[in-house]
Design an enzyme around this catalytic site. Structure first.
Site, PDB file in Angstrom:
ATOM      1  N   HIS A  71       0.826  -1.221   0.000  1.00  0.00           N
ATOM      2  CA  HIS A  71       0.000   0.000   0.000  1.00  0.00           C
ATOM      3  C   HIS A  71       0.852   1.259   0.000  1.00  0.00           C
ATOM      4  O   HIS A  71       0.344   2.350  -0.291  1.00  0.00           O
ATOM      5  CB  HIS A  71      -1.032  -0.019   1.146  1.00  0.00           C
ATOM      6  CG  HIS A  71      -0.547   0.437   2.470  1.00  0.00           C
ATOM      7  ND1 HIS A  71      -0.273  -0.422   3.509  1.00  0.00           N
ATOM      8  CD2 HIS A  71      -0.322   1.685   2.949  1.00  0.00           C
ATOM      9  CE1 HIS A  71       0.107   0.283   4.564  1.00  0.00           C
ATOM     10  NE2 HIS A  71       0.081   1.563   4.243  1.00  0.00           N
ATOM     11  N   ASP A 116      -0.348  -7.485   1.725  1.00  0.00           N
ATOM     12  CA  ASP A 116       0.165  -6.108   1.686  1.00  0.00           C
ATOM     13  C   ASP A 116       1.691  -6.122   1.834  1.00  0.00           C
ATOM     14  O   ASP A 116       2.235  -5.753   2.878  1.00  0.00           O
ATOM     15  CB  ASP A 116      -0.505  -5.293   2.788  1.00  0.00           C
ATOM     16  CG  ASP A 116      -0.187  -3.812   2.708  1.00  0.00           C
ATOM     17  OD1 ASP A 116       0.376  -3.371   1.681  1.00  0.00           O
ATOM     18  OD2 ASP A 116      -0.508  -3.094   3.686  1.00  0.00           O
ATOM     19  N   GLN A 207       0.230   5.797  11.584  1.00  0.00           N
ATOM     20  CA  GLN A 207       0.423   6.270  10.216  1.00  0.00           C
ATOM     21  C   GLN A 207       1.865   6.727   9.983  1.00  0.00           C
ATOM     22  O   GLN A 207       2.407   7.511  10.772  1.00  0.00           O
ATOM     23  CB  GLN A 207      -0.550   7.419   9.914  1.00  0.00           C
ATOM     24  CG  GLN A 207      -1.910   6.956   9.426  1.00  0.00           C
ATOM     25  CD  GLN A 207      -2.654   6.073  10.407  1.00  0.00           C
ATOM     26  OE1 GLN A 207      -2.581   6.288  11.596  1.00  0.00           O
ATOM     27  NE2 GLN A 207      -3.360   5.084   9.911  1.00  0.00           N
ATOM     28  N   GLY A 208       2.460   6.232   8.921  1.00  0.00           N
ATOM     29  CA  GLY A 208       3.854   6.547   8.612  1.00  0.00           C
ATOM     30  C   GLY A 208       4.800   5.423   9.029  1.00  0.00           C
ATOM     31  O   GLY A 208       5.958   5.420   8.649  1.00  0.00           O
ATOM     32  N   ASP A 209       4.293   4.500   9.842  1.00  0.00           N
ATOM     33  CA  ASP A 209       5.083   3.304  10.198  1.00  0.00           C
ATOM     34  C   ASP A 209       4.890   2.194   9.172  1.00  0.00           C
ATOM     35  O   ASP A 209       5.642   1.209   9.161  1.00  0.00           O
ATOM     36  CB  ASP A 209       4.678   2.780  11.581  1.00  0.00           C
ATOM     37  CG  ASP A 209       5.094   3.721  12.697  1.00  0.00           C
ATOM     38  OD1 ASP A 209       6.207   4.275  12.615  1.00  0.00           O
ATOM     39  OD2 ASP A 209       4.307   3.913  13.642  1.00  0.00           O
ATOM     40  N   SER A 210       3.881   2.336   8.351  1.00  0.00           N
ATOM     41  CA  SER A 210       3.559   1.299   7.369  1.00  0.00           C
ATOM     42  C   SER A 210       4.776   0.853   6.587  1.00  0.00           C
ATOM     43  O   SER A 210       5.647   1.665   6.244  1.00  0.00           O
ATOM     44  CB  SER A 210       2.539   1.822   6.366  1.00  0.00           C
ATOM     45  OG  SER A 210       1.272   1.699   6.921  1.00  0.00           O
TER      46      SER A 210
HETATM   47  N1  ARG Z   1      -1.653   2.337   7.146  1.00  0.00           N
HETATM   48  C1  ARG Z   1      -0.723   3.018   8.007  1.00  0.00           C
HETATM   49  C2  ARG Z   1       0.407   3.631   7.179  1.00  0.00           C
HETATM   50  O1  ARG Z   1       0.320   3.701   5.968  1.00  0.00           O
HETATM   51  C3  ARG Z   1      -0.235   2.143   9.129  1.00  0.00           C
HETATM   52  C4  ARG Z   1      -1.267   1.941  10.142  1.00  0.00           C
HETATM   53  C5  ARG Z   1      -0.852   1.057  11.245  1.00  0.00           C
HETATM   54  N2  ARG Z   1      -1.854   1.192  12.249  1.00  0.00           N
HETATM   55  C6  ARG Z   1      -1.856   0.545  13.403  1.00  0.00           C
HETATM   56  N3  ARG Z   1      -2.810   0.827  14.262  1.00  0.00           N
HETATM   57  N4  ARG Z   1      -0.922  -0.311  13.699  1.00  0.00           N
HETATM   58  O2  ARG Z   1       1.351   4.187   7.709  1.00  0.00           O
END
Ligand code: ARG
Length: 256
Positions: A71, A116, A207-210
């Site tokens: 993603h 993913d 968000q940003g850890d993905s």
């Molecule tokens: N989708 C998020 C990203 O692009 C990561 C989300 C992780 N969330 C969580 N609750 N662990 O950075």
């Protein structure tokens, strides 16, 4: 209402994607409970940068291959991407290298978030050192309850618009797939066979850890993928299950 839910889901991940359809993100998230660390403790961690800004995390698989989330690589061109390795800070230090190509898992689905995972080929090889190291891939899924850690430069509270410059980590415990899909938590059938979860009170990726690493027993067991909010007690962080996707990574690394 359903349209509204899907619309909000689409913007839920400020720096990437998303939560699967049907889950309404909440806008009052709490601190994800991280501790500042240094790259020497997480030398496989990289910052994936898009047009000069941190966009996602990733892990060093070999001197020229990075593992990240599919993603993170939707509607991007390799020429807009760079990888910073060997630095505690996403915006300075270490080495910043160009990307020559990437490959998303062909069965990644942005609605369900299955599979993913993606691999990136670097334009020049990293020289491995105490701050730049490859990490092995898990060959079996970690046990429910196993200790793990997740690191990254993602937001420190759900909905935050800024990210830390210093690498953060949290210790969490694996929530096995069966447990994560059970009525103990809120996800139910959203948890699929290519996913694994991890949680700890007040601690989570965000968000940003993905794309970044979930490590247990010295190997990569998960890739940060999605979650409902961040650190909400009924909603563990959800990760791509590296053991389940291992053979795809090995073959994609050889062909990207
Ligand atoms: N989708 C998020 C990203 O692009 C990561 C989300 C992780 N969330 C969580 N609750 N662990 O950075």
């Amino acid at each position: 209402m359903l349209k509204f839910v899907i619309l909000l889901s689409a913007v839920a991940c400020a720096l990437g994607a998303t939560v699967p359809e049907g889950l309404l993100p909440q806008l009052d998230g709490r601190i994800v409970g991280g501790t500042a660390t240094t790259i020497s403790s997480f030398p496989w961690q990289i910052s994936l940068q898009r047009s000069g800004s941190h966009s996602c995390g990733g892990s060093i698989y070999s001197a020229n291959i990075i593992v990240t989330a599919a993603h993170c690589l939707q509607s991007v061109s390799a020429s807009s991407l760079k990888v910073r390795a060997g630095s505690t800070y996403w915006n300075s230090g270490g080495t910043l290298v160009s990307v020559s190509a990437f490959k998303n898992n062909e069965n990644y689905n942005a609605n369900t978030m299955v599979n993913d995972i993606a691999v990136i080929r670097l334009a020049s090889s990293l020289s491995l050192s105490s701050t730049i190291k490859a990490i092995g891939l898990a060959s079996s899924a970690p046990a429910n309850g196993a200790a793990a850690s997740v690191s990254g430069w993602g937001t420190q509270s759900y909905g935050s618009s800024s990210i830390p410059t210093t690498l953060q980590y949290v210790n969490v415990n694996i929530v096995g797939r069966t447990q994560c899909a059970s009525s103990s938590y809120g996800y139910g059938s959203e948890i699929r066979s290519s996913m694994i979860c991890a949680a700890a009170s007040g601690k989570d990726a965000c968000q940003g850890d993905s794309g970044g690493p979930l490590v247990s027993g010295g190997v990569l067991v998960g890739v940060v993928s999605w979650g409902y909010g961040c650190a909400y007690s009924n909603y563990p962080g959800v990760y791509a299950d590296v053991a389940a996707l291992r053979s795809w990574v090995v073959s994609a690394a050889g062909s990207v």
